[in-house]
Write a protein that holds these residues in place. Structure first.
Motif, PDB file in Angstrom:
ATOM      1  N   SER A  65      75.033   9.184  36.446  1.00  0.00           N
ATOM      2  CA  SER A  65      76.235   8.486  35.986  1.00  0.00           C
ATOM      3  C   SER A  65      75.905   7.212  35.232  1.00  0.00           C
ATOM      4  O   SER A  65      76.563   6.879  34.232  1.00  0.00           O
ATOM      5  N   LYS A  68      85.154   5.300  38.834  1.00  0.00           N
ATOM      6  CA  LYS A  68      86.361   5.630  38.071  1.00  0.00           C
ATOM      7  C   LYS A  68      86.820   4.435  37.239  1.00  0.00           C
ATOM      8  O   LYS A  68      87.265   4.594  36.091  1.00  0.00           O
ATOM      9  N   ARG A 117      81.379  14.563  41.234  1.00  0.00           N
ATOM     10  CA  ARG A 117      80.027  14.524  40.684  1.00  0.00           C
ATOM     11  C   ARG A 117      79.513  13.094  40.565  1.00  0.00           C
ATOM     12  O   ARG A 117      78.305  12.857  40.579  1.00  0.00           O
ATOM     13  N   TYR A 123      87.403   4.346  33.108  1.00  0.00           N
ATOM     14  CA  TYR A 123      88.628   3.897  32.453  1.00  0.00           C
ATOM     15  C   TYR A 123      88.398   2.623  31.639  1.00  0.00           C
ATOM     16  O   TYR A 123      89.075   2.398  30.622  1.00  0.00           O
ATOM     17  N   ARG A 179      86.576  10.185  29.065  1.00  0.00           N
ATOM     18  CA  ARG A 179      87.467  11.109  29.793  1.00  0.00           C
ATOM     19  C   ARG A 179      86.658  12.105  30.620  1.00  0.00           C
ATOM     20  O   ARG A 179      87.022  12.444  31.742  1.00  0.00           O
ATOM     21  N   GLU A 180      85.542  12.584  30.051  1.00  0.00           N
ATOM     22  CA  GLU A 180      84.660  13.480  30.806  1.00  0.00           C
ATOM     23  C   GLU A 180      84.052  12.744  31.994  1.00  0.00           C
ATOM     24  O   GLU A 180      83.912  13.315  33.087  1.00  0.00           O
ATOM     25  N   GLU A 204      86.425  12.478  39.437  1.00  0.00           N
ATOM     26  CA  GLU A 204      87.509  13.152  40.153  1.00  0.00           C
ATOM     27  C   GLU A 204      87.064  14.460  40.799  1.00  0.00           C
ATOM     28  O   GLU A 204      87.660  14.898  41.783  1.00  0.00           O
ATOM     29  N   THR A 205      86.002  15.076  40.276  1.00  0.00           N
ATOM     30  CA  THR A 205      85.487  16.312  40.863  1.00  0.00           C
ATOM     31  C   THR A 205      84.311  16.071  41.807  1.00  0.00           C
ATOM     32  O   THR A 205      83.681  17.021  42.272  1.00  0.00           O
ATOM     33  N   VAL A 247      85.408  10.314  33.710  1.00  0.00           N
ATOM     34  CA  VAL A 247      86.449  10.224  34.739  1.00  0.00           C
ATOM     35  C   VAL A 247      86.613  11.562  35.440  1.00  0.00           C
ATOM     36  O   VAL A 247      86.771  11.617  36.680  1.00  0.00           O
ATOM     37  N   ARG A 248      86.566  12.671  34.690  1.00  0.00           N
ATOM     38  CA  ARG A 248      86.677  13.994  35.320  1.00  0.00           C
ATOM     39  C   ARG A 248      85.541  14.223  36.311  1.00  0.00           C
ATOM     40  O   ARG A 248      85.744  14.824  37.381  1.00  0.00           O
ATOM     41  N   ARG A 249      84.362  13.755  35.969  1.00  0.00           N
ATOM     42  CA  ARG A 249      83.232  13.919  36.889  1.00  0.00           C
ATOM     43  C   ARG A 249      83.437  13.104  38.169  1.00  0.00           C
ATOM     44  O   ARG A 249      83.029  13.534  39.249  1.00  0.00           O
TER      45      ARG A 249
END
Length: 393
Positions: free
Chosen positions: A251, A291, A285, A295, A275-276, A282-283, A278-280
């Motif tokens: 990260s 987060k 990873r 953002y 955006r990718e 939220e999932t 943030v998706r990581r």
């Protein structure tokens, strides 16, 4: 973010090159060091802790294991908690002292061990980085200067010790740059040399074994932020593409690539990447605390695209991220940037509310004076694009 890469590099700088002329480190120990280094770069701190604990069992008298575990403690404080959990400082400092003690005992019996001298210097060096991070600049400088004595001794014994050269390159560069921005250091003659430091880092990036990644990351920081002519964000993007290919699940390296894209003016790619990111999170990873960072990067990219209202939404979403009931570092920065973006929309009244909230947060990162500044006068900063790095001047 500016400090993040150099901090990570400092933590990794001492890890060994496997081809020293005379080494007391066995192949089995080297294997543990290599695995621990990989885990640190991947931000897998528990796994790194296990590798260095296993290394310690192989030879509890050698200082490498202690420094490896010190690096884990440092990384947990800087990245896992974004310097928010102050209770992590004590165990880190204890590991620093233990590593120095172990190294001194080892060196007393084996004064020809260049790697041990390097570990001794690196332990002091990483503590110096902590002091600078916490804005204790003068003490940090003198701690780093003491560290260099051991690093120079290591190179006197083994002139081809590339990891030690990394430390020399860092010291040369930062002791030249910092006095220009840090008043407490302005009157000291530090003896640094930016050009020489950059040249040394390039050498290590080209020739180093384990240290090459650290050198590349430091060059990325310089290419992103150097104010004296060495900045080259396009080159930073190119290096980060290589580094991320090697460590795609890290990260911190992901975020460093996004910052490089932003500084290179590739705002669409920075926004998509954020955006990718943030998706990581939220999932699962990436860590939940990251987060706010995702953002924050997204907000800056949108702001640079002329989408100030969307930027405010991104900053505000990130500003809700907490760690143990308190806002994270990037969350507080999000509050300040939300206020700044609102001011560029002519909404100073709304911005003041964000600054007031930021002012009332614990001041672990030196952000309070920024909030106070914009509470007392309207926001002004060269841009767009606006720096993703807080300016404390």
């Amino acid at each position: 973010m500016r400090a993040a890469i150099s901090i990570l590099a400092a933590a990794l700088a001492c890890l060994p090159n496997a081809a020293f002329a005379k080494s007391y480190v066995t192949p089995a120990m080297h294997a543990r060091v290599a695995a621990g280094l990989d885990d640190l770069l991947k931000m897998k701190f528990d796994a790194a802790e296990s590798e260095f604990a296993a290394l310690e069992k192989l030879n509890p008298e050698h200082p490498y294991a202690g420094f490896g575990r010190t690096s884990v403690a440092w990384m947990r404080y800087i990245y896992e908690n974004e310097q928010s959990d102050q209770s992590l400082l004590k165990p880190f400092e204890e590991r620093v002292r233990a590593t120095i003690t172990t190294a001194e005992r080892w060196i007393a019996k084996r004064p020809d061990d260049a790697e041990a001298w390097m570990a001794h210097g690196a332990a002091s060096g990483i503590y110096g980085r902590l002091l600078v991070t916490r804005r204790r600049y003068v003490k940090g400088y003198f701690t780093a200067r003491r560290a260099m004595k051991s690093i120079h001794k290591a190179l006197e014994i083994d002139p081809d010790l590339e990891d030690a050269k990394l430390g020399i390159g860092m010291y040369d560069y930062y002791t030249d740059v910092y006095p220009h921005f840090i008043g407490a250091l302005a009157k000291l003659v530090l003896g640094g040399n930016r050009a020489r430091g950059i040249a040394t880092l390039r050498e290590v990036a080209a020739k180093g074994r384990y240290s090459k990644w650290s050198a590349k990351m430091l060059l990325v920081e310089i290419y992103n932020h150097d104010p004296f002519g060495a900045a080259d964000p396009k080159q930073a993007v190119a290096i980060m593409k290589e580094v991320r290919a090697a460590y795609p699940e890290s990260s911190i390296l992901h975020s460093a690539e996004l910052v490089s894209l932003y500084n290179a003016g590739r705002f669409d790619e920075a926004a998509a990447g954020a955006r990718e990111f943030v998706r990581r999170v939220e999932t699962g990873r990436y860590l939940p605390i990251e987060k706010a960072k995702g953002y924050g990067i997204l907000g800056h990219a949108l702001w640079a695209q002329g989408k100030a209202a969307e930027a405010v939404d991104a900053f505000t979403t990130g500003a809700a991220v907490e760690l143990k009931g308190a806002l994270s570092r990037w969350a507080v920065w999000g509050l300040i940037r939300a206020g700044n973006a609102l001011e560029t929309m002519g909404k100073r009244g709304a911005a003041m509310d964000f600054y007031a909230r930021a002012k009332n947060q614990p001041d672990h990162w030196g952000y309070r004076k920024l909030a106070v500044r914009w509470l007392s006068k309207p926001f002004f900063e060269n841009g767009p694009p606006y720096s993703m790095v807080p300016s404390h001047k």
